[in-house]
Write a protein that holds these residues in place. Structure first.
Motif, PDB file in Angstrom:
ATOM      1  N   ARG A  75       0.803  -0.992   0.077  1.00  0.00           N
ATOM      2  CA  ARG A  75       0.016  -0.003   0.077  1.00  0.00           C
ATOM      3  C   ARG A  75       0.911   1.247   0.044  1.00  0.00           C
ATOM      4  N   LEU A  76       2.263   1.006   0.188  1.00  0.00           N
ATOM      5  CA  LEU A  76       2.976   2.533  -0.091  1.00  0.00           C
ATOM      6  C   LEU A  76       2.705   2.996  -1.431  1.00  0.00           C
ATOM      7  N   GLU A  77       2.651   4.226  -1.477  1.00  0.00           N
ATOM      8  CA  GLU A  77       2.338   4.919  -2.487  1.00  0.00           C
ATOM      9  C   GLU A  77       3.253   6.304  -2.839  1.00  0.00           C
ATOM     10  N   GLY A  78       3.125   6.913  -4.013  1.00  0.00           N
ATOM     11  CA  GLY A  78       3.918   7.926  -4.201  1.00  0.00           C
ATOM     12  C   GLY A  78       2.599   8.780  -4.985  1.00  0.00           C
ATOM     13  N   GLU A  79       3.236   9.899  -5.812  1.00  0.00           N
ATOM     14  CA  GLU A  79       2.090  10.754  -6.609  1.00  0.00           C
ATOM     15  C   GLU A  79       2.710  10.895  -7.912  1.00  0.00           C
ATOM     16  N   ILE A  80       2.002  11.014  -8.896  1.00  0.00           N
ATOM     17  CA  ILE A  80       2.180  11.344 -10.314  1.00  0.00           C
ATOM     18  C   ILE A  80       1.689  12.921 -10.538  1.00  0.00           C
ATOM     19  N   VAL A 126       5.851  22.347 -17.500  1.00  0.00           N
ATOM     20  CA  VAL A 126       6.108  22.604 -19.109  1.00  0.00           C
ATOM     21  C   VAL A 126       5.841  21.403 -20.003  1.00  0.00           C
ATOM     22  N   ARG A 127       5.645  21.479 -21.205  1.00  0.00           N
ATOM     23  CA  ARG A 127       5.404  20.354 -22.124  1.00  0.00           C
ATOM     24  C   ARG A 127       6.471  19.366 -21.683  1.00  0.00           C
ATOM     25  N   GLY A 128       5.940  18.139 -21.917  1.00  0.00           N
ATOM     26  CA  GLY A 128       6.801  16.703 -22.067  1.00  0.00           C
ATOM     27  C   GLY A 128       7.686  16.626 -20.617  1.00  0.00           C
ATOM     28  N   GLU A 129       6.949  17.158 -19.470  1.00  0.00           N
ATOM     29  CA  GLU A 129       7.296  16.919 -18.132  1.00  0.00           C
ATOM     30  C   GLU A 129       6.366  16.223 -17.335  1.00  0.00           C
ATOM     31  N   THR A 130       6.689  15.109 -16.416  1.00  0.00           N
ATOM     32  CA  THR A 130       6.053  14.710 -15.635  1.00  0.00           C
ATOM     33  C   THR A 130       6.790  14.570 -14.038  1.00  0.00           C
ATOM     34  N   ILE A 131       6.124  14.735 -13.075  1.00  0.00           N
ATOM     35  CA  ILE A 131       6.757  15.105 -11.801  1.00  0.00           C
ATOM     36  C   ILE A 131       6.170  13.884 -10.833  1.00  0.00           C
ATOM     37  N   HIS A 132       7.158  13.121 -10.475  1.00  0.00           N
ATOM     38  CA  HIS A 132       6.989  11.921  -9.420  1.00  0.00           C
ATOM     39  C   HIS A 132       7.260  12.243  -7.954  1.00  0.00           C
ATOM     40  N   LEU A 133       6.409  12.062  -7.185  1.00  0.00           N
ATOM     41  CA  LEU A 133       6.638  12.304  -5.741  1.00  0.00           C
ATOM     42  C   LEU A 133       6.691  10.824  -5.085  1.00  0.00           C
ATOM     43  N   ALA A 151      11.177  13.680  -8.175  1.00  0.00           N
ATOM     44  CA  ALA A 151      11.810  13.769  -9.730  1.00  0.00           C
ATOM     45  C   ALA A 151      11.077  14.208 -10.865  1.00  0.00           C
ATOM     46  N   TYR A 152      11.628  15.321 -11.162  1.00  0.00           N
ATOM     47  CA  TYR A 152      11.052  15.873 -12.408  1.00  0.00           C
ATOM     48  C   TYR A 152      11.693  15.094 -13.763  1.00  0.00           C
ATOM     49  N   HIS A 153      10.562  14.569 -14.352  1.00  0.00           N
ATOM     50  CA  HIS A 153      11.038  13.759 -15.684  1.00  0.00           C
ATOM     51  C   HIS A 153      10.771  14.350 -16.781  1.00  0.00           C
ATOM     52  N   HIS A 154      11.922  14.857 -17.342  1.00  0.00           N
ATOM     53  CA  HIS A 154      11.581  15.767 -18.637  1.00  0.00           C
ATOM     54  C   HIS A 154      11.846  14.747 -19.899  1.00  0.00           C
ATOM     55  N   HIS A 155      10.839  14.496 -20.660  1.00  0.00           N
ATOM     56  CA  HIS A 155      10.956  13.256 -21.620  1.00  0.00           C
ATOM     57  C   HIS A 155      10.475  13.983 -22.842  1.00  0.00           C
ATOM     58  N   GLY A 156      10.478  15.215 -22.982  1.00  0.00           N
ATOM     59  CA  GLY A 156      10.657  16.084 -24.374  1.00  0.00           C
ATOM     60  C   GLY A 156       9.332  16.043 -25.124  1.00  0.00           C
TER      61      GLY A 156
END
Ligand code: NAD
Length: 484
Positions: free
Chosen positions: A123-128, A133-140, A479-484
Protein backbone atom coordinates in the motif's frame (compact mmCIF):
# COMPACT_ATOMS: atom_id res chain seq x y z
CA UNK A 1 13.93 -19.63 35.87
CA UNK A 2 17.46 -18.41 36.22
CA UNK A 3 18.35 -15.70 33.78
CA UNK A 4 21.94 -14.80 33.06
CA UNK A 5 23.75 -12.77 30.46
CA UNK A 6 25.29 -15.99 29.16
CA UNK A 7 21.80 -17.14 28.26
CA UNK A 8 21.54 -14.22 25.85
CA UNK A 9 24.91 -14.86 24.18
CA UNK A 10 25.85 -11.20 24.45
CA UNK A 11 24.50 -7.70 24.66
CA UNK A 12 25.42 -6.52 21.18
CA UNK A 13 24.02 -7.80 17.91
CA UNK A 14 25.68 -6.20 14.90
CA UNK A 15 25.49 -7.36 11.29
CA UNK A 16 24.09 -10.70 12.41
CA UNK A 17 26.78 -11.42 15.00
CA UNK A 18 26.36 -11.54 18.76
CA UNK A 19 29.07 -10.37 21.08
CA UNK A 20 29.55 -9.09 24.56
CA UNK A 21 30.12 -5.41 24.18
CA UNK A 22 32.86 -5.24 26.83
CA UNK A 23 33.48 -2.35 29.17
CA UNK A 24 31.05 -1.35 31.88
CA UNK A 25 28.10 -3.53 32.80
CA UNK A 26 24.57 -2.71 33.88
CA UNK A 27 22.65 -4.86 36.35
CA UNK A 28 19.06 -5.83 35.58
CA UNK A 29 17.05 -6.27 38.77
CA UNK A 30 14.15 -8.52 39.67
CA UNK A 31 11.44 -6.06 40.82
CA UNK A 32 9.88 -8.62 43.16
CA UNK A 33 12.91 -8.85 45.46
CA UNK A 34 15.58 -6.47 44.16
CA UNK A 35 18.02 -9.27 43.35
CA UNK A 36 20.18 -9.15 40.21
CA UNK A 37 18.40 -10.95 37.39
CA UNK A 38 21.03 -10.45 34.72
CA UNK A 39 23.95 -8.29 33.77
CA UNK A 40 24.29 -6.68 30.36
CA UNK A 41 27.16 -4.77 28.84
CA UNK A 42 26.92 -1.07 28.30
CA UNK A 43 27.54 -0.47 24.60
CA UNK A 44 30.43 1.90 23.99
CA UNK A 45 30.69 4.60 21.33
CA UNK A 46 32.65 2.15 19.20
CA UNK A 47 29.90 -0.48 19.56
CA UNK A 48 27.28 2.03 18.53
CA UNK A 49 29.35 3.16 15.57
CA UNK A 50 29.76 -0.45 14.46
CA UNK A 51 26.02 -1.06 14.75
CA UNK A 52 25.08 2.10 12.88
CA UNK A 53 27.64 1.32 10.16
CA UNK A 54 26.20 -2.18 9.79
CA UNK A 55 22.70 -0.75 9.55
CA UNK A 56 23.82 1.78 6.94
CA UNK A 57 25.62 -0.88 4.90
CA UNK A 58 22.48 -3.04 4.87
CA UNK A 59 20.01 -0.24 4.23
CA UNK A 60 20.31 0.29 0.47
CA UNK A 61 19.75 -3.35 -0.33
CA UNK A 62 16.90 -3.58 2.19
CA UNK A 63 15.25 -0.57 0.54
CA UNK A 64 15.65 -2.25 -2.87
CA UNK A 65 14.08 -5.44 -1.56
CA UNK A 66 10.50 -5.45 -2.86
CA UNK A 67 8.17 -4.15 -0.18
CA UNK A 68 6.07 -7.36 -0.15
CA UNK A 69 9.27 -9.26 0.63
CA UNK A 70 10.01 -6.89 3.49
CA UNK A 71 6.43 -7.42 4.65
CA UNK A 72 6.99 -11.19 4.57
CA UNK A 73 10.00 -10.82 6.88
CA UNK A 74 7.92 -8.72 9.29
CA UNK A 75 5.10 -11.31 9.23
CA UNK A 76 7.67 -14.02 9.99
CA UNK A 77 8.74 -12.07 13.09
CA UNK A 78 5.08 -11.73 14.07
CA UNK A 79 4.62 -15.51 13.65
CA UNK A 80 7.70 -16.10 15.79
CA UNK A 81 6.32 -13.87 18.53
CA UNK A 82 3.05 -15.81 18.39
CA UNK A 83 4.89 -19.12 18.66
CA UNK A 84 7.00 -17.85 21.59
CA UNK A 85 4.17 -15.93 23.24
CA UNK A 86 4.37 -17.53 26.67
CA UNK A 87 8.16 -17.60 27.17
CA UNK A 88 8.45 -14.01 25.98
CA UNK A 89 5.63 -12.93 28.28
CA UNK A 90 7.24 -14.70 31.25
CA UNK A 91 10.52 -12.90 30.64
CA UNK A 92 8.73 -9.59 30.22
CA UNK A 93 6.80 -10.14 33.40
CA UNK A 94 10.01 -10.97 35.21
CA UNK A 95 12.02 -7.97 34.14
CA UNK A 96 9.25 -5.34 34.46
CA UNK A 97 7.26 -6.91 37.30
CA UNK A 98 3.96 -6.78 35.40
CA UNK A 99 1.37 -9.53 35.94
CA UNK A 100 1.70 -12.38 33.47
CA UNK A 101 -1.78 -11.63 32.07
CA UNK A 102 -0.64 -8.09 31.21
CA UNK A 103 2.64 -9.36 29.81
CA UNK A 104 0.71 -11.73 27.51
CA UNK A 105 -1.37 -8.75 26.40
CA UNK A 106 1.79 -6.80 25.64
CA UNK A 107 3.22 -9.65 23.57
CA UNK A 108 -0.05 -9.76 21.60
CA UNK A 109 0.14 -6.01 21.09
CA UNK A 110 3.72 -6.31 19.85
CA UNK A 111 2.59 -8.93 17.35
CA UNK A 112 -0.33 -6.75 16.25
CA UNK A 113 2.00 -3.81 15.55
CA UNK A 114 4.06 -5.98 13.24
CA UNK A 115 1.06 -7.50 11.44
CA UNK A 116 -0.55 -4.12 10.95
CA UNK A 117 2.59 -2.50 9.59
CA UNK A 118 3.35 -5.46 7.33
CA UNK A 119 0.01 -4.70 5.64
CA UNK A 120 1.50 -1.50 4.25
CA UNK A 121 3.84 -3.55 2.08
CA UNK A 122 1.47 -3.36 -0.91
CA UNK A 123 0.00 0.00 0.00
CA UNK A 124 3.02 2.32 -0.04
CA UNK A 125 2.20 4.98 -2.59
CA UNK A 126 3.70 7.98 -4.28
CA UNK A 127 2.10 10.61 -6.49
CA UNK A 128 2.37 11.53 -10.16
CA UNK A 129 1.82 15.17 -11.06
CA UNK A 130 1.68 16.89 -14.43
CA UNK A 131 4.74 19.11 -15.00
CA UNK A 132 4.71 22.87 -15.53
CA UNK A 133 6.15 22.54 -19.00
CA UNK A 134 5.43 20.36 -21.99
CA UNK A 135 6.91 16.89 -21.87
CA UNK A 136 7.45 16.84 -18.13
CA UNK A 137 6.01 14.61 -15.40
CA UNK A 138 6.70 14.94 -11.70
CA UNK A 139 6.99 11.93 -9.40
CA UNK A 140 6.70 12.30 -5.63
CA UNK A 141 8.25 9.18 -4.17
CA UNK A 142 8.04 7.99 -0.57
CA UNK A 143 11.55 6.82 0.29
CA UNK A 144 13.00 5.53 3.56
CA UNK A 145 14.73 7.93 5.92
CA UNK A 146 17.74 5.60 6.32
CA UNK A 147 18.97 4.29 9.66
CA UNK A 148 16.65 4.49 12.65
CA UNK A 149 17.91 4.69 16.23
CA UNK A 150 15.08 3.04 18.16
CA UNK A 151 15.56 4.09 21.80
CA UNK A 152 13.04 2.33 24.02
CA UNK A 153 11.70 2.77 27.58
CA UNK A 154 11.39 0.07 30.23
CA UNK A 155 7.63 0.04 30.78
CA UNK A 156 6.54 -1.67 27.51
CA UNK A 157 9.79 -2.98 26.08
CA UNK A 158 8.37 -5.37 23.48
CA UNK A 159 5.35 -3.35 22.41
CA UNK A 160 7.35 -0.15 21.95
CA UNK A 161 10.08 -2.05 20.13
CA UNK A 162 7.61 -3.51 17.61
CA UNK A 163 5.77 -0.18 17.36
CA UNK A 164 9.05 1.18 16.01
CA UNK A 165 10.53 -1.68 13.97
CA UNK A 166 7.25 -2.52 12.17
CA UNK A 167 6.90 0.82 10.35
CA UNK A 168 10.68 1.32 10.09
CA UNK A 169 11.29 -1.98 8.30
CA UNK A 170 8.26 -2.00 6.00
CA UNK A 171 9.24 1.40 4.62
CA UNK A 172 12.80 0.26 3.87
CA UNK A 173 14.80 1.55 6.83
CA UNK A 174 17.23 -0.45 8.92
CA UNK A 175 17.42 -0.12 12.70
CA UNK A 176 19.70 -0.03 15.69
CA UNK A 177 17.70 -0.81 18.80
CA UNK A 178 18.65 0.34 22.26
CA UNK A 179 16.47 -1.29 24.90
CA UNK A 180 16.19 0.29 28.34
CA UNK A 181 18.82 -0.78 30.85
CA UNK A 182 15.97 -1.57 33.26
CA UNK A 183 14.32 -4.20 31.03
CA UNK A 184 16.54 -5.22 28.10
CA UNK A 185 16.05 -8.99 28.36
CA UNK A 186 12.88 -9.53 26.32
CA UNK A 187 14.31 -7.43 23.47
CA UNK A 188 17.58 -9.36 23.50
CA UNK A 189 15.65 -12.63 23.61
CA UNK A 190 13.38 -11.69 20.71
CA UNK A 191 16.34 -10.67 18.56
CA UNK A 192 18.15 -13.86 19.57
CA UNK A 193 15.14 -15.84 18.32
CA UNK A 194 14.97 -13.82 15.10
CA UNK A 195 18.66 -14.50 14.52
CA UNK A 196 18.35 -18.20 15.27
CA UNK A 197 15.13 -19.00 13.40
CA UNK A 198 14.60 -16.45 10.63
CA UNK A 199 16.50 -15.16 7.63
CA UNK A 200 16.16 -11.42 8.07
CA UNK A 201 19.18 -10.04 6.16
CA UNK A 202 22.18 -9.23 8.34
CA UNK A 203 22.42 -5.63 9.46
CA UNK A 204 18.71 -4.87 9.07
CA UNK A 205 18.11 -5.23 12.81
CA UNK A 206 20.96 -4.46 15.21
CA UNK A 207 20.92 -4.15 18.98
CA UNK A 208 23.23 -2.40 21.41
CA UNK A 209 22.23 -2.78 25.04
CA UNK A 210 23.27 -0.26 27.65
CA UNK A 211 22.15 2.93 29.32
CA UNK A 212 22.88 6.62 28.79
CA UNK A 213 26.32 6.20 27.23
CA UNK A 214 24.87 4.00 24.51
CA UNK A 215 21.84 6.23 24.00
CA UNK A 216 23.95 9.37 23.71
CA UNK A 217 26.27 7.74 21.20
CA UNK A 218 23.28 6.85 19.00
CA UNK A 219 21.91 10.38 19.24
CA UNK A 220 25.26 12.05 18.57
CA UNK A 221 26.20 10.03 15.50
CA UNK A 222 25.89 11.50 12.01
CA UNK A 223 25.09 7.95 10.85
CA UNK A 224 21.67 8.10 12.54
CA UNK A 225 18.94 9.39 10.22
CA UNK A 226 15.99 9.42 12.63
CA UNK A 227 15.94 9.09 16.40
CA UNK A 228 12.73 7.35 17.32
CA UNK A 229 12.65 7.87 21.06
CA UNK A 230 10.11 6.88 23.67
CA UNK A 231 10.83 7.86 27.23
CA UNK A 232 10.95 10.63 29.77
CA UNK A 233 10.23 14.23 28.82
CA UNK A 234 13.56 15.52 30.09
CA UNK A 235 15.51 12.87 28.21
CA UNK A 236 13.55 13.80 25.11
CA UNK A 237 14.44 17.45 25.49
CA UNK A 238 18.12 16.57 25.82
CA UNK A 239 17.90 14.37 22.73
CA UNK A 240 16.27 17.12 20.71
CA UNK A 241 19.01 19.55 21.69
CA UNK A 242 21.75 17.04 20.88
CA UNK A 243 20.12 16.12 17.56
CA UNK A 244 20.53 19.69 16.36
CA UNK A 245 24.25 19.02 15.90
CA UNK A 246 23.62 17.04 12.71
CA UNK A 247 20.00 18.14 12.25
CA UNK A 248 18.99 14.55 12.83
CA UNK A 249 15.24 14.02 12.70
CA UNK A 250 13.52 13.21 15.95
CA UNK A 251 10.29 11.50 16.85
CA UNK A 252 9.66 11.94 20.56
CA UNK A 253 7.00 10.03 22.48
CA UNK A 254 7.23 11.35 26.02
CA UNK A 255 5.35 11.33 29.29
CA UNK A 256 1.85 12.38 30.22
CA UNK A 257 -0.34 13.64 33.03
CA UNK A 258 -3.69 12.44 31.73
CA UNK A 259 -6.77 14.08 33.20
CA UNK A 260 -9.91 11.99 33.66
CA UNK A 261 -13.03 14.17 33.76
CA UNK A 262 -16.02 12.50 35.38
CA UNK A 263 -19.10 14.55 34.53
CA UNK A 264 -22.18 14.49 36.77
CA UNK A 265 -24.15 12.20 34.42
CA UNK A 266 -21.37 9.61 34.15
CA UNK A 267 -22.36 5.97 34.51
CA UNK A 268 -20.23 5.06 37.54
CA UNK A 269 -20.59 1.34 36.83
CA UNK A 270 -18.59 1.99 33.66
CA UNK A 271 -16.45 4.87 34.92
CA UNK A 272 -14.98 3.38 38.08
CA UNK A 273 -13.64 0.13 36.58
CA UNK A 274 -12.33 2.11 33.61
CA UNK A 275 -10.37 4.57 35.78
CA UNK A 276 -9.17 1.82 38.14
CA UNK A 277 -7.75 0.06 35.10
CA UNK A 278 -6.39 3.27 33.59
CA UNK A 279 -4.53 4.04 36.82
CA UNK A 280 -3.34 0.57 37.89
CA UNK A 281 -2.44 -1.25 34.64
CA UNK A 282 1.31 -1.90 34.69
CA UNK A 283 1.25 -0.59 38.30
CA UNK A 284 0.39 2.87 36.98
CA UNK A 285 3.53 3.02 34.84
CA UNK A 286 1.87 3.84 31.52
CA UNK A 287 2.26 7.09 29.61
CA UNK A 288 -1.52 7.18 29.13
CA UNK A 289 -2.38 6.44 32.79
CA UNK A 290 -5.15 8.49 34.39
CA UNK A 291 -2.95 10.71 36.57
CA UNK A 292 -5.50 13.35 37.65
CA UNK A 293 -9.18 12.67 38.29
CA UNK A 294 -11.65 15.56 38.18
CA UNK A 295 -15.13 14.66 39.41
CA UNK A 296 -18.25 16.82 39.34
CA UNK A 297 -18.96 18.00 42.88
CA UNK A 298 -22.50 16.50 42.81
CA UNK A 299 -21.09 12.99 42.64
CA UNK A 300 -17.56 13.31 44.06
CA UNK A 301 -18.59 11.78 47.41
CA UNK A 302 -20.14 8.67 45.87
CA UNK A 303 -17.37 8.38 43.29
CA UNK A 304 -14.59 8.58 45.90
CA UNK A 305 -16.19 6.06 48.22
CA UNK A 306 -16.75 3.55 45.43
CA UNK A 307 -13.31 4.18 43.88
CA UNK A 308 -11.50 3.57 47.19
CA UNK A 309 -13.53 0.38 47.69
CA UNK A 310 -12.70 -0.81 44.15
CA UNK A 311 -8.93 -0.24 44.39
CA UNK A 312 -8.87 -1.85 47.82
CA UNK A 313 -10.08 -5.02 46.12
CA UNK A 314 -7.11 -5.20 43.73
CA UNK A 315 -4.77 -8.10 44.40
CA UNK A 316 -1.17 -6.93 44.65
CA UNK A 317 1.25 -9.81 44.47
CA UNK A 318 3.66 -12.00 42.54
CA UNK A 319 3.45 -11.18 38.82
CA UNK A 320 3.51 -14.89 38.00
CA UNK A 321 0.55 -15.77 40.24
CA UNK A 322 -2.87 -16.23 38.68
CA UNK A 323 -5.26 -13.57 39.94
CA UNK A 324 -2.64 -10.89 40.51
CA UNK A 325 -3.93 -7.48 39.43
CA UNK A 326 -0.79 -5.53 40.14
CA UNK A 327 2.85 -6.46 40.64
CA UNK A 328 5.67 -4.35 42.08
CA UNK A 329 7.00 -1.19 40.47
CA UNK A 330 9.74 -1.78 37.94
CA UNK A 331 12.74 -0.29 39.72
CA UNK A 332 14.12 1.14 42.94
CA UNK A 333 14.09 4.58 41.31
CA UNK A 334 10.38 4.20 40.60
CA UNK A 335 9.72 3.18 44.20
CA UNK A 336 11.53 6.22 45.50
CA UNK A 337 9.70 8.50 43.06
CA UNK A 338 6.22 7.20 43.91
CA UNK A 339 6.80 7.27 47.66
CA UNK A 340 8.24 10.77 47.35
CA UNK A 341 5.18 11.94 45.38
CA UNK A 342 2.81 10.78 48.13
CA UNK A 343 4.94 12.32 50.88
CA UNK A 344 5.13 15.62 49.02
CA UNK A 345 1.34 15.63 48.51
CA UNK A 346 0.85 15.04 52.22
CA UNK A 347 3.30 17.83 52.99
CA UNK A 348 1.40 20.17 50.69
CA UNK A 349 -1.83 19.51 52.58
CA UNK A 350 -3.50 16.72 50.59
CA UNK A 351 -5.52 14.10 52.43
CA UNK A 352 -4.25 10.57 51.81
CA UNK A 353 -7.42 8.46 51.95
CA UNK A 354 -5.70 5.18 51.21
CA UNK A 355 -1.95 4.88 51.61
CA UNK A 356 -0.23 1.99 49.87
CA UNK A 357 3.01 3.85 49.35
CA UNK A 358 4.71 2.58 52.51
CA UNK A 359 6.48 -0.76 52.18
CA UNK A 360 4.30 -3.62 53.25
CA UNK A 361 6.65 -5.97 55.11
CA UNK A 362 4.76 -9.03 53.86
CA UNK A 363 5.93 -8.31 50.30
CA UNK A 364 9.61 -8.53 51.19
CA UNK A 365 12.45 -6.45 49.78
CA UNK A 366 11.22 -5.68 46.20
CA UNK A 367 9.74 -2.47 44.79
CA UNK A 368 6.26 -2.84 46.24
CA UNK A 369 3.52 -0.31 46.68
CA UNK A 370 -0.26 -0.71 46.83
CA UNK A 371 -3.02 1.51 45.44
CA UNK A 372 -3.06 4.96 46.98
CA UNK A 373 -5.87 7.53 46.80
CA UNK A 374 -5.42 11.21 47.60
CA UNK A 375 -8.14 13.84 48.07
CA UNK A 376 -8.17 17.50 48.99
CA UNK A 377 -5.76 18.34 46.19
CA UNK A 378 -5.21 21.65 44.42
CA UNK A 379 -4.14 22.07 40.82
CA UNK A 380 -0.76 23.49 41.82
CA UNK A 381 0.32 20.57 44.03
CA UNK A 382 3.20 18.48 42.63
CA UNK A 383 0.93 15.42 42.54
CA UNK A 384 -1.21 17.32 39.99
CA UNK A 385 1.71 18.67 38.01
CA UNK A 386 4.45 16.01 37.73
CA UNK A 387 4.06 12.60 36.14
CA UNK A 388 3.73 10.22 39.14
CA UNK A 389 3.99 6.99 37.11
CA UNK A 390 2.60 4.83 39.88
CA UNK A 391 -0.70 3.66 41.40
CA UNK A 392 -1.59 6.94 43.09
CA UNK A 393 -4.94 8.59 42.25
CA UNK A 394 -5.51 12.23 43.17
CA UNK A 395 -9.21 13.17 43.08
CA UNK A 396 -10.35 16.79 42.81
CA UNK A 397 -13.92 18.13 42.76
CA UNK A 398 -14.95 20.43 39.90
CA UNK A 399 -18.06 22.61 39.68
CA UNK A 400 -18.42 23.31 35.97
CA UNK A 401 -17.27 22.06 32.61
CA UNK A 402 -15.38 25.31 32.12
CA UNK A 403 -13.42 24.60 35.28
CA UNK A 404 -12.83 20.95 34.32
CA UNK A 405 -11.45 21.92 30.92
CA UNK A 406 -9.37 24.68 32.43
CA UNK A 407 -7.67 22.49 35.05
CA UNK A 408 -7.30 19.55 32.65
CA UNK A 409 -5.53 21.74 30.09
CA UNK A 410 -3.41 23.39 32.78
CA UNK A 411 -0.48 21.05 32.20
CA UNK A 412 2.78 21.03 30.31
CA UNK A 413 1.81 17.56 29.11
CA UNK A 414 -0.70 16.80 26.36
CA UNK A 415 -0.74 13.08 25.61
CA UNK A 416 -3.95 11.36 26.73
CA UNK A 417 -7.16 12.44 28.44
CA UNK A 418 -10.36 10.69 29.53
CA UNK A 419 -13.97 11.85 29.68
CA UNK A 420 -16.90 10.06 31.29
CA UNK A 421 -20.27 11.50 30.29
CA UNK A 422 -23.38 10.45 28.39
CA UNK A 423 -24.30 13.99 27.42
CA UNK A 424 -23.62 14.61 23.72
CA UNK A 425 -22.90 18.35 23.91
CA UNK A 426 -20.56 17.77 26.89
CA UNK A 427 -18.69 15.08 24.97
CA UNK A 428 -18.42 17.15 21.79
CA UNK A 429 -17.26 20.28 23.58
CA UNK A 430 -14.72 18.37 25.63
CA UNK A 431 -13.23 16.64 22.58
CA UNK A 432 -13.07 20.02 20.90
CA UNK A 433 -11.40 21.87 23.77
CA UNK A 434 -9.07 19.36 25.41
CA UNK A 435 -5.52 20.09 24.37
CA UNK A 436 -4.46 16.44 24.21
CA UNK A 437 -3.51 14.20 21.32
CA UNK A 438 -5.62 11.21 22.36
CA UNK A 439 -8.97 11.25 24.13
CA UNK A 440 -10.72 8.20 25.57
CA UNK A 441 -14.48 8.66 26.01
CA UNK A 442 -16.33 6.36 28.39
CA UNK A 443 -13.57 3.75 28.25
CA UNK A 444 -10.26 2.83 29.75
CA UNK A 445 -6.78 3.12 28.30
CA UNK A 446 -5.38 1.21 25.35
CA UNK A 447 -4.67 2.57 21.91
CA UNK A 448 -5.28 0.80 18.59
CA UNK A 449 -2.41 -0.07 16.28
CA UNK A 450 -4.13 1.58 13.30
CA UNK A 451 -5.06 4.84 15.07
CA UNK A 452 -2.61 7.58 16.01
CA UNK A 453 -0.73 8.00 19.28
CA UNK A 454 0.73 11.43 19.75
CA UNK A 455 1.52 13.88 22.50
CA UNK A 456 0.89 17.61 22.30
CA UNK A 457 2.99 20.18 24.14
CA UNK A 458 5.79 18.62 26.22
CA UNK A 459 4.46 15.11 25.66
CA UNK A 460 6.44 14.98 22.47
CA UNK A 461 6.46 15.50 18.79
CA UNK A 462 5.93 13.12 15.99
CA UNK A 463 3.28 10.54 16.55
CA UNK A 464 3.18 6.81 16.14
CA UNK A 465 0.80 4.15 14.86
CA UNK A 466 -1.50 3.96 11.90
CA UNK A 467 -0.81 5.47 8.51
CA UNK A 468 0.57 8.75 9.84
CA UNK A 469 2.93 7.03 12.26
CA UNK A 470 4.20 4.76 9.48
CA UNK A 471 4.78 7.70 7.13
CA UNK A 472 7.10 9.34 9.67
CA UNK A 473 9.66 6.71 8.72
CA UNK A 474 9.64 8.00 5.13
CA UNK A 475 10.63 11.17 3.34
CA UNK A 476 9.48 12.53 0.01
CA UNK A 477 11.75 12.60 -2.99
CA UNK A 478 10.68 14.60 -6.05
CA UNK A 479 11.80 13.57 -9.53
CA UNK A 480 11.12 15.87 -12.50
CA UNK A 481 11.03 13.66 -15.61
CA UNK A 482 11.68 15.76 -18.66
CA UNK A 483 10.88 13.50 -21.58
CA UNK A 484 10.60 16.13 -24.29
P1 NAD B 1 14.04 7.43 30.06
O1 NAD B 1 13.96 8.70 29.30
O2 NAD B 1 14.73 7.43 31.36
O3 NAD B 1 14.75 6.30 29.20
C1 NAD B 1 14.27 5.94 27.91
C2 NAD B 1 15.44 5.42 27.09
O4 NAD B 1 16.35 6.48 26.85
C3 NAD B 1 16.24 4.32 27.78
O5 NAD B 1 16.60 3.36 26.83
C4 NAD B 1 17.45 5.08 28.30
O6 NAD B 1 18.59 4.29 28.47
C5 NAD B 1 17.66 6.08 27.18
N1 NAD B 1 18.41 7.27 27.55
C6 NAD B 1 18.58 7.81 28.78
N2 NAD B 1 19.31 8.93 28.69
C7 NAD B 1 19.62 9.10 27.38
C8 NAD B 1 20.33 10.09 26.65
N3 NAD B 1 20.89 11.13 27.25
N4 NAD B 1 20.42 9.96 25.32
C9 NAD B 1 19.83 8.93 24.69
N5 NAD B 1 19.14 7.95 25.32
C10 NAD B 1 19.03 8.05 26.65
O7 NAD B 1 12.53 6.94 30.19
P2 NAD B 1 12.01 5.64 30.96
O8 NAD B 1 12.08 5.92 32.42
O9 NAD B 1 12.64 4.42 30.40
O10 NAD B 1 10.48 5.59 30.50
C11 NAD B 1 9.45 6.16 31.21
C12 NAD B 1 8.97 7.42 30.51
O11 NAD B 1 8.61 7.10 29.18
C13 NAD B 1 7.73 7.99 31.16
O12 NAD B 1 7.83 9.39 31.21
C14 NAD B 1 6.63 7.57 30.19
O13 NAD B 1 5.49 8.40 30.23
C15 NAD B 1 7.33 7.62 28.89
N6 NAD B 1 6.66 6.78 27.89
C16 NAD B 1 6.01 7.39 26.85
C17 NAD B 1 5.32 6.63 25.91
C18 NAD B 1 4.61 7.29 24.76
O14 NAD B 1 4.22 6.58 23.84
N7 NAD B 1 4.40 8.60 24.78
C19 NAD B 1 5.32 5.23 26.03
C20 NAD B 1 6.00 4.64 27.08
C21 NAD B 1 6.68 5.43 28.01
Amino acid sequence: MSTTTEQFAGSRYVAGEWSSAGGATVDVFDPTDGSVLARVNEGTEADVKAALSAARAAQRDWARTPAPERGAHIRAIADLIRAEREPLAKLLSREVGKPLSEALGEVDFAEAYLRYNAEWDRRLEGEILPGDVRGETIHLLRVPVGVIAAICPWNFPLAVLCRKIGPALVTGNTVVVKPSEVSPLSTIELVRLIDERLDVPKGVINVVAGAKVTGRALVDSPLTSLISFTGHRDTGKGIMAAASKHLTRVSLELGGKAPAIVWRDADLDVTIPAIVQARHANAGQVCTSAERVFVHRDIVGEFTERYVAAVSQLTVGAPSAAGTDMGPLASAAQLEKVRGAVETARGEGAEVLLDGSAADASFGPGYWVSPTVVAGVRRDMRIMVDETFGPVTPIMAIDSLDEALDVANDSRYGLSAYLFSRDYPTVMRTVDELDFGEIYINRTLGESVHAHHTGYKESGMGGEDGKWGMLRYTQIKTAYHHHG
